[in-house]
Design a protein around this motif. Structure first.
Motif: not given
Length: 213
Positions: A10-35
């Protein structure tokens, strides 16, 4: 996206704007990037996220029952609920709890509790016994005492994942001395498995992984 086998389910490193970021799958809460349904878990805003980024051995696998102490408005506990089972979120301040209730509306497994983590008897009738994990981020004097009082909820093979804020204990003391005192106090209830300074993300904080004695 790149696979990262040491992360939990349930926790992965996903690419956001070309950078690998820690991520979870769910509804956004605090304005964090989503994809594609995934949301960045910002380690700069989350002590547990920092512990994972620093490769601490949390023992988490996904699906655990969690007691979260110091949930505030839900930044970190929302990510925890994204990959966990029942998640009890304790916060004593009414204003952030109002935000926390909103976060829980999109997460059926997240249960906000307007309670004080220093008084576990006040929520013992709600929180199930033998939780798999206690996550603690309580910025108050006596952080070890809070962890020791809540030991009663933790399963014998469970884990305490704790972030100690040195300045909450003593703003004038050397953080290393504060951390030593906290660790000494924890040893009445816990076996310390790992400690790591979180200064890369959170100044004068120590991440602790422990299991109950």
């Amino acid at each position: 996206m790149t696979a990262d086998l040491d992360l939990l389910d349930g926790v992965e490193r996903r690419s956001f704007d070309g950078n690998e970021r820690l991520a979870t799958r769910g509804e956004p809460v605090y304005g964090e990037p989503t994809k594609d349904g995934w949301r960045v878990w910002d380690a700069g805003r989350s002590k547990l996220g920092a512990m994972l980024e620093l490769r601490m051995e949390t023992g988490l696998e996904g699906g655990e029952t969690v007691l979260y102490l110091g949930a505030a408005s839900g930044t970190t506990v929302s990510h925890v609920a994204d990959f966990s089972g029942p998640t009890y979120a304790v916060e004593f301040a009414p204003r952030p709890v109002r935000d926390l209730v909103g976060v829980a509306e999109a997460r059926d497994n997240l249960f906000p509790l307007l309670k004080d983590a220093r008084d576990p008897a006040s929520y013992a009738h709600v929180v199930e016994s033998d939780v798999d994990c206690i996550v603690m981020d309580v910025a108050t004097r006596g952080q070890a005492d809070v962890a020791n009082r809540n030991r009663q909820f933790l399963a014998d093979d469970g884990r305490l994942l704790m972030a100690v804020k040195a300045r909450s204990e003593d703003v004038t003391a050397d953080p290393d001395d504060v951390f030593d005192d906290v660790l000494d106090s924890l040893e009445s209830s816990y076996e310390i498995l790992e400690t790591t300074r979180l200064d890369r993300f959170h100044t004068d904080h120590l991440g602790i992984v422990a299991r109950p004695k």
